[in-house]
Design a protein around this motif. Sequence first.
Motif, PDB file in Angstrom:
ATOM      1  N   LEU A 217      -3.855   4.323  -0.724  1.00 10.61           N
ATOM      2  CA  LEU A 217      -4.892   4.602   0.263  1.00 10.61           C
ATOM      3  C   LEU A 217      -4.889   6.100   0.532  1.00 10.61           C
ATOM      4  CD1 LEU A 217      -4.155   1.673   2.749  1.00 10.61           C
ATOM      5  CD2 LEU A 217      -5.741   1.698   0.807  1.00 10.61           C
TER       6      LEU A 217
ATOM      7  N   PHE B 259       0.838  -1.189   0.000  1.00  6.39           N
ATOM      8  CA  PHE B 259       0.000   0.000   0.000  1.00  6.39           C
ATOM      9  C   PHE B 259       0.880   1.248   0.000  1.00  6.39           C
ATOM     10  CE2 PHE B 259      -1.965  -3.360   2.552  1.00  6.39           C
ATOM     11  CZ  PHE B 259      -3.187  -3.539   1.903  1.00  6.39           C
TER      12      PHE B 259
ATOM     13  N   ARG C  85      -7.002   7.384 -11.623  1.00  4.63           N
ATOM     14  CA  ARG C  85      -7.762   6.667 -12.654  1.00  4.63           C
ATOM     15  C   ARG C  85      -7.087   6.799 -14.014  1.00  4.63           C
ATOM     16  NH1 ARG C  85     -12.324   8.919 -10.140  1.00  4.63           N
ATOM     17  NH2 ARG C  85     -12.496  10.465 -11.815  1.00  4.63           N
TER      18      ARG C  85
ATOM     19  N   ILE D   9      -4.125   3.398 -11.721  1.00  4.07           N
ATOM     20  CA  ILE D   9      -3.581   3.057 -10.403  1.00  4.07           C
ATOM     21  C   ILE D   9      -4.736   2.710  -9.462  1.00  4.07           C
ATOM     22  CG2 ILE D   9      -2.292   3.945  -8.410  1.00  4.07           C
ATOM     23  CD1 ILE D   9      -0.875   5.847 -10.435  1.00  4.07           C
ATOM     24  N   ALA D  10      -4.625   1.580  -8.793  1.00  4.15           N
ATOM     25  CA  ALA D  10      -5.645   1.185  -7.830  1.00  4.15           C
ATOM     26  C   ALA D  10      -5.601   2.115  -6.623  1.00  4.15           C
ATOM     27  CB  ALA D  10      -5.407  -0.263  -7.385  1.00  4.15           C
ATOM     28  N   TYR D  11      -6.760   2.584  -6.193  1.00  4.93           N
ATOM     29  CA  TYR D  11      -6.816   3.496  -5.051  1.00  4.93           C
ATOM     30  C   TYR D  11      -8.145   3.337  -4.347  1.00  4.93           C
ATOM     31  CZ  TYR D  11     -10.168   6.435  -7.526  1.00  4.93           C
ATOM     32  OH  TYR D  11     -11.289   6.887  -8.153  1.00  4.93           O
ATOM     33  N   ARG D  12      -8.186   3.805  -3.112  1.00  2.00           N
ATOM     34  CA  ARG D  12      -9.460   3.949  -2.411  1.00  2.00           C
ATOM     35  C   ARG D  12      -9.287   4.951  -1.277  1.00  2.00           C
ATOM     36  NH1 ARG D  12      -8.056  -1.424  -0.473  1.00  2.00           N
ATOM     37  NH2 ARG D  12      -7.890  -1.510   1.813  1.00  2.00           N
TER      38      ARG D  12
ATOM     39  N   SER E 207       1.145  -2.744 -10.510  1.00  2.00           N
ATOM     40  CA  SER E 207      -0.282  -2.418 -10.569  1.00  2.00           C
ATOM     41  C   SER E 207      -1.056  -2.920  -9.361  1.00  2.00           C
ATOM     42  CB  SER E 207      -0.893  -2.990 -11.848  1.00  2.00           C
ATOM     43  OG  SER E 207      -0.710  -4.404 -11.897  1.00  2.00           O
ATOM     44  N   GLU E 208      -0.551  -3.963  -8.688  1.00  2.00           N
ATOM     45  CA  GLU E 208      -1.279  -4.489  -7.531  1.00  2.00           C
ATOM     46  C   GLU E 208      -1.088  -3.650  -6.265  1.00  2.00           C
ATOM     47  OE1 GLU E 208       2.352  -7.308  -8.083  1.00  2.00           O
ATOM     48  OE2 GLU E 208       0.935  -6.189  -9.330  1.00  2.00           O
ATOM     49  N   THR E 209      -0.197  -2.665  -6.314  1.00  2.00           N
ATOM     50  CA  THR E 209      -0.029  -1.756  -5.185  1.00  2.00           C
ATOM     51  C   THR E 209      -1.210  -0.786  -5.139  1.00  2.00           C
ATOM     52  OG1 THR E 209       2.382  -1.874  -5.404  1.00  2.00           O
ATOM     53  CG2 THR E 209       1.486  -0.056  -4.103  1.00  2.00           C
ATOM     54  N   THR E 210      -1.808  -0.646  -3.971  1.00  2.00           N
ATOM     55  CA  THR E 210      -2.989   0.193  -3.813  1.00  2.00           C
ATOM     56  C   THR E 210      -2.648   1.476  -3.070  1.00  2.00           C
ATOM     57  OG1 THR E 210      -4.422  -1.760  -3.731  1.00  2.00           O
ATOM     58  CG2 THR E 210      -5.341   0.303  -2.889  1.00  2.00           C
TER      59      THR E 210
END
Length: 366
Positions: A37, A7, A54, A58-61, A32-35
């Motif tokens: 936060l 993360f 986006r 990039i994966a995010y939340r 790409s699997e790194t998120t």
Amino acid sequence: MERLPQFIYLDSKIVGTAKQIATFFEEGIFASETTVLIKKYKHKSAKQIAAIFRLHGIAYRFVLAQDLDTLPKGVMFYPFNAQSNCRAVANRHLTHIFITHGESNKAASVKPIIRIYDYVLTAGQAGIDRFLAHGIFSQHDVDSGRLITAGDTFIGKTGLSKQGKKCIFYAPTWEGGIEQENYSSLAYWQQVAERIIQKVVEYQIDTLVIRSHPNTGHRLAYYQENLFQLAKTCMQHNLKVIAYQPNLALSLFQQWKWKKLGIKFSSNLKDFQAVFALCDVSAIETQLLNEDISYELFYPAYQSTMAIPNLNVYHEVAPMDIQAAWLSLHDAAQHKIYWINTHFEQMALSNRITFLINQLSQYERN
């Protein structure tokens, strides 16, 4: 070693911070699997920050404090210091690593908060000496592996090439979150313009490329106008001025004003090579060292707020006024070795995170 979830934690309302994180993904440092936060705020920048991630796939939340408590075993990386980082590191299922977003001699580089992380990465020995000199870490921390040199992994790139059109390169930093951390030469743009023009004459170059910090104008909006006036002055001396557009947060009116003056925008600096650069106390200096670009450093008078571990490697080129001077290096090659560990030079950026995590696991076993 098992593949742990990874993360990146971001607590910021500044859109430029998202751009800086996106660069790590563009360069292949993070997979790409790194998120990412992002601390949840009711602020207009939240949508802009999300849009940047986006755009880059990039994966995010967005997360609240309680969400941080429920994260599983894994590794959390921190590019920026923020108060809520203290809450994040309270989750002891995670290994917490401060990577910074570029290495510099700004006083912000040696804030005591940095002790909260399990591990702290620096580019080279200069970073370690900076922490020791300011009492942030001890030699025991170094010996036990808490401070780790990561070479040029996280220092970023200027974006310039070795093949493009020759130019003078000017890279001012932003005005900082508070006045005590203001290292921007845009505060004295008239003197800076004079120095740029001197260098243009010296090197017989007709092109100036400006790459401002993406946060410029965030605290002091008039710094954008200072930048415009500097560009205008240079154009009055028959210079072609190119501005790096991704780092400019200009309104539509400002864009129109810049274009009307004749300033060109570029989204790719690979079309240019710097024969000489001028920069502030900032992470740009490390990039210039790493890319073997000769430069002068804008050095503000309030040097007591700076964290330079070996100021004697510089010599004063010219005092600008009672507030500042330009400095250059005695021996850039030796200074580069001191600042940037060369151990990683032959290792692909995409392999370095895995290597570093494996290195940390060896320290923990020992």
